[in-house]
Design an enzyme around this catalytic site. Structure first.
Site, PDB file in Angstrom:
ATOM      1  N   GLU A 180       0.807  -1.226   0.000  1.00 53.61           N
ATOM      2  CA  GLU A 180       0.000   0.000   0.000  1.00 53.61           C
ATOM      3  C   GLU A 180       0.839   1.275   0.000  1.00 53.61           C
ATOM      4  O   GLU A 180       0.419   2.299   0.542  1.00 53.61           O
ATOM      5  CB  GLU A 180      -0.987  -0.008   1.191  1.00 53.61           C
ATOM      6  CG  GLU A 180      -2.026  -1.119   1.061  1.00 53.61           C
ATOM      7  CD  GLU A 180      -2.873  -1.332   2.302  1.00 53.61           C
ATOM      8  OE1 GLU A 180      -2.703  -0.580   3.274  1.00 53.61           O
ATOM      9  OE2 GLU A 180      -3.701  -2.260   2.300  1.00 53.61           O
ATOM     10  N   GLU A 255      -5.354  -8.400  -0.738  1.00 51.24           N
ATOM     11  CA  GLU A 255      -5.692  -8.215   0.682  1.00 51.24           C
ATOM     12  C   GLU A 255      -7.161  -7.806   0.739  1.00 51.24           C
ATOM     13  O   GLU A 255      -7.581  -6.854   0.075  1.00 51.24           O
ATOM     14  CB  GLU A 255      -4.803  -7.169   1.356  1.00 51.24           C
ATOM     15  CG  GLU A 255      -5.044  -7.133   2.862  1.00 51.24           C
ATOM     16  CD  GLU A 255      -4.237  -6.083   3.608  1.00 51.24           C
ATOM     17  OE1 GLU A 255      -3.037  -5.928   3.350  1.00 51.24           O
ATOM     18  OE2 GLU A 255      -4.851  -5.411   4.459  1.00 51.24           O
TER      19      GLU A 255
END
Ligand code: NAG
Ligand code: NAG
Ligand code: NAG
Ligand code: NAG
Ligand code: NAG
Ligand code: NAG
Ligand code: NAG
Ligand code: NAG
Length: 691
Positions: A180, A255
Site C-alpha cells: 500500500e 488483501e
C-alpha cells in the site's frame, strides 16, 4: 415453471420440490471456460497478526494450524501470504527484518518462517507469498525512500527468498513490492532481473498491493508488463476496472476482508469469495488476516479467519470465516478453472451469486452459491451499496461435459444470528436426473454442489476456557534460542530479540536491536521503541525489570511503563505511566505519555549503578511509586492517567538497550477508586477519595 418433484433431500434447506417460479441457471462448458483459479489464502503479518500463536500449548497449537491449513479439514487454505519483516510497526506490531543492518543477516527471527513450515507440513502444495510493509533504514541509503538505490531493496528481497530455501527449505512462489505504498517501475523490473539472475524464475511478481494505478504503467511499458505476473489490489469491493481485465493478467484481491469475525464477518467473506470473481474476475483472494493472534486491545480486534489470542489458557475460537472458506477450498485447487459468465458464473435473480469451477482434467465440478443479505455481509471497507436477497428456488442445469453427471454432493451453511451455528453442515448426496438440480435457497446461506467426494468438517474437542493473562508473571528469557521473539510480548516500535548477554549472571536477555529509524509503513512519528505485555484491563499492578544501556550504539534512556493504552500506528500517542531513566545524566522522568510531553515528575537518581539496574513501578489507584535497585525514587499522587492498560518496556530512541527478569504482580490493594470518562474516548482515572 413446474418441475416434477424428485426425491426430497434429507435436509429441508435442500429440496428438490418446486412449485413457485424457479429460475434455471445453466452450468455448461460447451462455449469454453473462464479464468484460471489461483486460490484462497490468509495473510500473516501486516503486521504481527500471528504474534501470540507460537506459544500456544502444543496440542492446541496443532489443532489451530490444522483448522487453517490441513487439506479437507477446515479453511484448508491454498495460499499463505506473510510479511517480510521491516523492523517497523505494520498494524498490530513490528516484525523483525532478516537484515536489521547492512552488515547483518539472520533467517531465524520472528515467527513467519515457523508458520510457513507448519503450513507446508500440513499441505506441501500450499503456495507462499512474501511482501514487505516497511524497510530497515539502511535500505534508503541515507534517505527515507527505499527506491533511492534500487539495488538495495532488490537484493534485500531476493536474499529473503534465498534464505527461505537455504535455511528453511521453503520455496517462495510469489513476491510483492511494498504494501500500500509507492511502487517504482524501475525497481520492479530490476527485482525481476535479480530474481532471474539467482535462478528464481519460478518466483512470480504480484504488483503492486495497493490501488489500480499499476495498470496504466503495465499498459504503457511492455518490459514492466513482462516483469509482472499478477495484478494485486486491496479491498476492491469485488469490482475491478476494465483496463485491468484487458491486460489479460490474473487479478488478485491480494488483501481483503479485514472484518470482525462474527457471523457478519463470515457473511462478508462468503460474499467476497464468490463475487470477487463474479463481479471483478479476481482469481485469488487473501484475507487480512489469517488468524487474530494478537491482543484484542490493539486495532482491528479479531479481523482474522479465526481467533487465537489467549495462549496462556490454550483457548481459541474457530469462527465462521473458516467454514465459509471451506465451501470453496475443500473442493477446488489452484489451477482449476472458473466457468464462463452466464454458463456457470453469475448473479442469482433474487439476490446472491454462484460460481462454478472445473478441475484441470475436466472431470470434476464444484459450484458454490451464496445468498448473503446486505446487512449480514457488510465488510469494513469499502461501503456496500444496498441490494436485496430473497428466499428462492433455483434449478441448475448441467450441460456440456457435465450433462452426464448423475450424482453430486451438497454442503451447506446457514449463517444465523441467534447464537446457533449451522456452518459447513454434513454432506448429503443428491441424485441428478437429466442434469437438473433443484435447490431451495434461503437468505444467508452458502451451498456447495460438487462431484468431489472429499470434504470434512474437522473437529477437535473444545479447547480450554479462556483465562485472563496470568499474574504473577516472570520472564527471564532463558528458555529461548537466540534472536527469538519471547512469548506474549507484542513489540510495537523497535525489535526486541532474545540475545545471550556478555555477563553470565544474566544469561539470556531481551535486546532492543534497531539502531536507526526504519522506513515506516505507518504515517506517524514512531521514534520510541516499545514492547507491550499483559492485560489491557490491568489497573493496579506492580512490575519490575532489569535494564542496561547498550555499551555500543546504546540508546540514552530506557523506560518501564504501566497502563499503556495504545498500540499499532497510534503507539506514538500512547498514554500511561512511564518511568524513564537516563543513566548518563542520572535522571528519571515520570510522564503520562510515551513521547514525554506530559511530565509528572523528574529528578536525579542517587543510587544508579554502571551496567545493570533494576527498575520497579507500582501503580495503585492514584498512587505511583518507582524504585531503582530497591530504593524509592519517587512517590507521586496522580490526577490524570489512563484507567488501565498494558505493561510496557522500551527505550528513549532507536539504539541498543537490554532487559531481563521481568516480574509482574497484581497489587489490587485499592478498590475504593472512582473513574470518570474524559476526552478522546480514553477512560481516565480521577481520584475521588483517599485510599
Ligand atoms: C548511497 O549512499 C552513498 C554514500 O552516501 C553514496 O555514495 C551513493 O551515491 C548513494 N547511492 C545512490 C544510488 O544514491
Ligand atoms: C525440501 O522440501 C522438498 C519439498 O518441497 C522435499 O522434497 C525435500 O525432501 C526437502 N529437503 C529437505 C532437506 O528437507
Ligand atoms: C547477476 O549475477 C552476476 C554474477 O553474480 C552479477 O555480476 C550481476 O551484477 C547480476 N546482475 C543483476 C542484475 O543482479
Ligand atoms: C508512458 O511511459 C513513458 C516513458 O516510459 C512516460 O514518459 C509516459 O509519461 C508514460 N505515460 C503514462 C500515461 O504513464
Ligand atoms: C458459534 O460460533 C461462535 C464463534 O464463531 C462461538 O463463539 C459460539 O459459541 C458458537 N455457538 C454455538 C452454539 O456453538
Ligand atoms: C420454494 O419451493 C417450496 C416447495 O419446495 C415452496 O414451499 C416455496 O414457497 C418456494 N419458495 C419460493 C420463494 O418460491
Ligand atoms: C477487559 O474488561 C472487559 C470489560 O470488563 C472485558 O469484556 C474484557 O474481556 C477484558 N479483557 C481482558 C483481556 O481481560
Ligand atoms: C554499532 O554500529 C556500528 C556502525 O555504526 C557497527 O559497526 C557495530 O557493529 C554496531 N555494534 C552493535 C553492537 O550494534
Amino acid at each position: 415453471m413446474f418441475l416434477t418433484p424428485v426425491a426430497c433431500c434429507i435436509l429441508c434447506y435442500l429440496c428438490t420440490n418446486s412449485y413457485a417460479e424457479e429460475v434455471t441457471y445453466p452450468v455448461d462448458d460447451t462455449s469454453g471456460l473462464g479464468r484460471r483459479f489461483d486460490g484462497i489464502g490468509g495473510l500473516s503479518g501486516g503486521g504481527a497478526t500471528s504474534v501470540l500463536l507460537q506459544n500456544y500449548p502444543e496440542q492446541q497449537r496443532n489443532e489451530i494450524l490444522d483448522y487453517l491449513f490441513k487439506p479437507n479439514f477446515g479453511a484448508s487454505l491454498h495460499l499463505l501470504k506473510v510479511e517480510i519483516g521491516g523492523d517497523a510497526q505494520s498494524t498490530e506490531g513490528t516484525e523483525a527484518s532478516h537484515m536489521h543492518n547492512s552488515w547483518d543477516e539472520n533467517y531465524n527471527r520472528g515467527y513467519e518462517w515457523w508458520l510457513m513450515k507448519e503450513a507446508k507440513r500440513r499441505n506441501p502444495n500450499i503456495l507462499l507469498y512474501g511482501l514487505p510493509w516497511a524497510w530497515p533504514g539502511w535500505i534508503g541509503n541515507g534517505t527515507r525512500d527505499p527506491y533511492t538505490d534500487i539495488e538495495l531493496p532488490a537484493n534485500y528481497i531476493v536474499k529473503w527468498v534465498l534464505g527461505a530455501k537455504k535455511y528453511h527449505n521453503l520455496t517462495i512462489d510469489f513476491i510483492g513490492i511494498w504494501n500500500e505504498q509507492a511502487y517504482d517501475v524501475k525497481y520492479i523490473k530490476l527485482l525481476r532481473k535479480v530474481l532471474d539472475n539467482n535462478s528464481l524464475q519460478h518466483v512470480r511478481i504480484v504488483a503492486a498491493d495497493g490501488g489500480w494505478g499499476i495498470v496504466n504503467d503495465i499498459n504503457n511499458d511492455s518490459d514492466l508488463a513482462k516483469a509482472i505476473d499478477y495484478i494485486g489490489v486491496h479491498y476492491p469491493g469485488t469490482e475491478s476496472v476494465m483496463s485491468a481485465v484487458q491486460t489479460g493478467k490474473q487479478l488478485w484481491s491480494s488483501e481483503d476482508f479485514s472484518t470482525f469475525n462474527d457471523n457478519i464477518g463470515g457473511g462478508c467473506w462468503a460474499r467476497l469469495l464468490n463475487q470477487n470473481y463474479v463481479n471483478g474476475r479476481f482469481t485469488g483472494t487473501i484475507s487480512w488476516n489469517l488468524i487474530a493472534s494478537y491482543y484484542d486491545a490493539l486495532p482491528f480486534a479479531r479481523n482474522g479467519l479465526m481467533t487465537a489470542n489467549s495462549p496462556w489458557s490454550g483457548s481459541y475460537v474457530v469462527n465462521s470465516p473458516i467454514w465459509m472458506s471451506a465451501h470453496t477450498t475443500q473442493f477446488t485447487l489452484p489451477g482449476w478453472k472458473y466457468m464462463s459468465h452466464g454458463s456457470g458464473v453469475g448473479k442469482l435473480k433474487y439476490g446472491g451469486s454462484y460460481v462454478s469451477l472445473v478441475s484441470p482434467d475436466g472431470k470434476d465440478l464444484t459450484i458454490v452459491i451464496e445468498t448473503m443479505s446486505h446487512d449480514h455481509s457488510i465488510c469494513v471497507r469499502p461501503p456496500l451499496p444496498a441490494y436485496t436477497v430473497a428466499q428462492q428456488n433455483i434449478t441448475i442445469n448441467l450441460g456440456g461435459n457435465f450433462a452426464k453427471i448423475t450424482e453430486v454432493t451438497a454442503w451447506y451453511s446457514q449463517l444465523r444470528f441467534d447464537g446457533k451455528n449451522d456452518t459447513f453442515m454434513q454432506k448429503v448426496d443428491i441424485k441428478v436426473p437429466n442434469g437438473l438440480i433443484h435447490l431451495r435457497l434461503d437468505v444467508d446461506q452458502v451451498v456447495t454442489i460438487t462431484t468431489m467426494k472429499v470434504g470434512q468438517k474437522g473437529r477437535y474437542p473444545n479447547p480450554p476456557p479462556s483465562k485472563p493473562f496470568p499474574v504473577p508473571y516472570k520472564e527471564d528469557f532463558e528458555a529461548y534460542e537466540e534472536v527469538s521473539h519471547p512469548n506474549n510480548f507484542a513489540q510495537q516500535v523497535g525489535v526486541f530479540e532474545v540475545r545471550k548477554s556478555e555477563d553470565t549472571q544474566h544469561g539470556n536477555i531481551l535486546r532492543q536491536v534497531v539502531l536507526h529509524s526504519p522506513i515506516h509503513w505507518c504515517p506517524n512519528n514512531l521514534v520510541f521503541p516499545i514492547n507491550l505485555i499483559g492485560n489491557f484491563n490491568w489497573t493496579d499492578i506492580s512490575v519490575s525489570v532489569d535494564v542496561q544501556i547498550g555499551k555500543e550504539n546504546g540508546t540514552d534512556g530506557v523506560f518501564l511503563a504501566a497502563r499503556v493504552d495504545k498500540g499499532g500506528c497510534q503507539s506514538f500517542y500512547a498514554n500511561g505511566v512511564f518511568f524513564y531513566i537516563f543513566p548518563a545524566t542520572k535522571m528519571f522522568y515520570l510522564t503520562y505519555d510515551l513521547s514525554r510531553t506530559q511530565l509528572v515528575a523528574k529528578g536525579s537518581i542517587s543510587n544508579l549503578q554502571d551496567g545493570w539496574n533494576n527498575l520497579e513501578l507500582i501503580v495503585e489507584g492514584y498512587q505511583l511509586r518507582g524504585s531503582v535497585n530497591g530504593q524509592l525514587t519517587f512517590e507521586h499522587a496522580i490526577d490524570k492517567a489512563p484507567l488501565s492498560g498494558f505493561i510496557g518496556i522500551g527505550t528513549s530512541s532507536y539504539g541498543i538497550a537490554d532487559f531481563d527478569n521481568l516480574h509482574i504482580f497484581d497489587t489490587n490493594k485499592f478498590t475504593d477508586i472512582s473513574y470518570e470518562e474524559h476526552i478522546d474516548e480514553t477512560l481516565y482515572f480521577v481520584p475521588k477519595h483517599k485510599p
